[in-house]
Design a protein around this motif. Structure first.
Motif, short mmCIF file in Angstrom:
data_model
loop_
_atom_site.label_atom_id
_atom_site.label_comp_id
_atom_site.label_asym_id
_atom_site.label_seq_id
_atom_site.Cartn_x
_atom_site.Cartn_y
_atom_site.Cartn_z
N PHE A 426 -43.55 -31.87 -14.92
CA PHE A 426 -43.97 -31.92 -16.11
C PHE A 426 -44.50 -30.98 -16.60
O PHE A 426 -44.57 -30.71 -18.11
CB PHE A 426 -45.13 -33.43 -15.93
CG PHE A 426 -45.56 -33.59 -17.59
CD1 PHE A 426 -44.95 -34.64 -18.28
CD2 PHE A 426 -46.17 -32.98 -18.32
CE1 PHE A 426 -45.12 -35.02 -19.19
CE2 PHE A 426 -46.97 -33.46 -19.57
CZ PHE A 426 -46.35 -35.14 -20.04
N GLY A 427 -45.42 -30.12 -16.04
CA GLY A 427 -45.49 -28.63 -16.78
C GLY A 427 -44.70 -27.72 -16.88
O GLY A 427 -44.81 -26.75 -18.26
N GLY A 428 -44.05 -27.54 -16.65
CA GLY A 428 -42.98 -26.47 -16.29
C GLY A 428 -41.44 -27.29 -17.19
O GLY A 428 -40.45 -27.11 -17.39
N ASN A 429 -41.66 -28.02 -17.79
CA ASN A 429 -40.44 -29.22 -18.16
C ASN A 429 -40.01 -28.32 -19.52
O ASN A 429 -39.39 -28.85 -20.31
CB ASN A 429 -40.96 -30.90 -18.17
CG ASN A 429 -39.21 -31.02 -18.44
OD1 ASN A 429 -37.36 -30.89 -17.63
ND2 ASN A 429 -39.42 -32.81 -19.27
N TYR A 430 -41.11 -27.78 -21.01
CA TYR A 430 -40.63 -28.13 -22.27
C TYR A 430 -40.38 -26.84 -22.36
O TYR A 430 -40.16 -26.09 -21.68
CB TYR A 430 -42.45 -27.61 -22.34
CG TYR A 430 -43.23 -26.30 -22.24
CD1 TYR A 430 -43.13 -25.95 -23.63
CD2 TYR A 430 -43.91 -26.15 -21.60
CE1 TYR A 430 -43.67 -24.43 -23.01
CE2 TYR A 430 -44.65 -25.39 -20.81
CZ TYR A 430 -44.43 -23.73 -22.61
OH TYR A 430 -44.58 -23.07 -22.54
#
Length: 548
Positions: A426-430
């Motif tokens: 989730f943290g590296g998905n943007y």
């Protein structure tokens, strides 16, 4: 002129009548505490002398021939019985709904059992996820929040699946309980057993009364069975000239089209529970009570069945009693219309499916539009397409391709393989300018997107639509509101039923004081009749001595 012999016969009739009356009084007193017993009374009638040819030309006054006690009747009001059974059916119906929904409410309970103010249900889990995404927006450098967000999503997914599984278990338990009510178990014979017992009592009552014997005690047993039956079904019982009763479903008894359960030939038409009944608007198979409409041998082949190509047979239209309560909870589709339009298992399962699919599609859509496209959640068979989330004004994709409409989204929803394998996904998905913008897109979607309607069922337009958050809250709120309504109705009908039963008891119950008075009255009647016989005997003795 009456002879001494006539007077003797008259006194003997008084002696016999008082003996019968004393026996009935003793029977009443001994059954004063017997449940369902109706007070009995001797119908005393004077015996008129047959004047023959002198009836038109009386030359001397004629004296009657005493008293007859040839009939023993019950003190019972049939009109009150009808009203009581109608009210009892409605009370049992709403009481069953109230009790069952209380169990369902526990499945969606939002209140924490730990004593804190944290909501534990769907709404609470969703709010926790939203709050932690908000924290991540404020602290984009946090290494722990992406892991926490994954845990939040996993907890919500588990809550959805557990609720669906619990509903399925509850549905199966309710169907089993309904089957016991209808067909009985090792402890009781259920509705079918009651119907067979009523038929057996019909035979006994007719046989006794044809021979001139009163069958009042058997009638009490039959009335007690009819009272019990009214707690299960809305019934109408009609006594026939021979003393038997027919039992018919009261859902349309006024037009004589309600299902006949014990017919005029004293044939029992038994019931059976089917769990694969006709599918309703939500697509779930209905639980139905089927009816052996015609076969006097009660063969199961005459019950309604699912032939694989359609529903074949007769179903009972139920309008009251605990059976209707069971069916309302099992088949309730939330439409607010029709026989089972209240909140029930079908409504909640459909609601959960919509919620699960909308939650997954919203999360995946934001990931696709603001992230690197990694899918976060999956459901159903195959891979659903990525819906388009066009802006922040609301969720507009309400017509997902039919091939990807999941009828079991709530039971199959899960984290994607990619998210399961990577705690920091989730943290590296943007992608884009900042993590804050990425997190804000999720907040906008989860807080403002509308829950999609994934099929075209007519009743779906009557669901409580709204954002995902408000939709989650409707589970516990809707159930609580319906429980409140059912509790009120059950309470009202309980008061009415109790009042009607009190009125029945005032007519039928035994008063020890009244029976004591009767005991003294008939005892004096017996003594007086005996004294008359003694007096006539003395007179005959005097007459015979004069003739010597």
């Amino acid at each position: 002129m009456a002879s001494l012999n006539t007077g003797l016969n008259t006194a003997l009739s008084g002696l016999s009548a008082s003996q019968t009356a004393l026996g009935v009084t003793a029977h009443n007193i001994s059954n004063a505490a017997t449940a369902g017993y109706s007070r009995q009374m001797v119908d005393l009638q004077s015996v008129n002398v047959n004047t023959g040819k002198y009836q038109w030309e009386p030359v001397v006054p004629f004296v009657g021939n005493g008293v007859n006690s040839n009939k023993i009747t019950q003190a019972r009001d049939g009109f009150l019985d009808v009203r009581y059974r109608t009210s009892n059916a409605q009370y049992s119906d709403y009481e069953q709904r109230q009790n069952d929904l209380g169990q369902v409410e526990d499945i969606f309970n939002e209140v924490s059992t730990s004593g804190n103010d944290v909501l534990q249900g769907l709404s609470g889990q969703l709010n926790t996820l939203v709050n932690d995404i908000g924290s991540y927006q404020s602290s984009p450098a946090s290494d722990s929040l992406p892991v926490t967000i994954k845990t939040d999503a996993s907890n919500l997914v588990t809550k959805i699946k557990t609720a669906y599984s619990s509903l399925t278990t509850f549905e199966s338990q309710e169907q089993s309980a309904l089957n016991v009510v209808v067909s009985g178990d090792t402890q009781s014979g259920g509705i079918n057993g009651i119907l067979k017992n009523i038929s057996a009592l019909n035979t006994q009552i007719v046989g006794m009364e044809v021979s001139g014997q009163p069958a009042n005690d058997l009638r009490d047993q039959r009335n007690d069975l009819l009272d019990q039956l009214s707690g299960y079904l809305d019934i109408s019982a009609t006594e026939q000239p021979d003393g038997s009763v027919t039992v018919q479903m009261d859902s349309d008894a006024a037009n004589h089209t309600g299902a006949m359960l014990v017919d005029g030939s004293n044939v029992v038409h038994t019931l059976k529970v089917a769990t694969d009944g006709p599918a309703d608007a939500s697509g779930f198979p209905a639980t139905a009570v089927t009816w052996d409409a015609s076969d006097p041998n009660n063969q199961s082949t005459t019950y309604a069945t699912n032939t694989g190509t359609g529903w074949n047979g007769n179903t009972v239209s139920v309008g009251g009693g605990s059976v209707n309560g069971y069916l309302a909870i099992l088949n309730g589709d939330g439409s607010g219309t029709g026989s089972y339009g209240d909140v029930g298992v079908h409504y909640l399962k459909e609601h959960l499916n919509d919620f699960a699919q909308s939650f997954a599609d919203i999360m995946n859509s934001v990931s696709a539009s603001s992230g690197n496209g990694a899918q976060l959640l999956t459901y159903g068979s195959g891979t659903p397409p990525t819906p388009t989330y066009p802006d922040t004004t609301g969720w507009t994709n309400t017509t997902a391709p039919a091939a990807y409409v999941s009828t079991d989204a709530a039971s199959t929803i899960s984290l994607s393989n990619a998210w399961n394998g990577d705690d920091t996904l989730f943290g590296g998905n943007y992608t884009g300018t900042s993590v804050g913008t990425y997190a804000q897109a999720f907040l906008n979607a989860l807080g403002g997107a509308q829950v999609s309607a994934y099929d075209t069922s007519a009743h779906k337009t009557l669901y409580t639509d709204g954002t995902l958050t408000s939709y989650a809250a409707t589970f516990s709120n809707k159930i609580a509101n319906v429980i409140n309504d059912d509790t009120t109705m059950a309470s009202n009908y309980k008061i009415q039923t109790t009042d009607l039963d009190t009125q029945r008891q005032s007519v039928s119950s035994v008063s020890i004081d009244e029976e004591t008075v009767n005991l003294m009255k008939f005892q004096q009647m017996y003594g007086a009749s005996a004294r008359v016989i003694t007096t006539i005997n003395d007179m005959m003795g005097s007459l015979l001595s004069m003739a010597q």
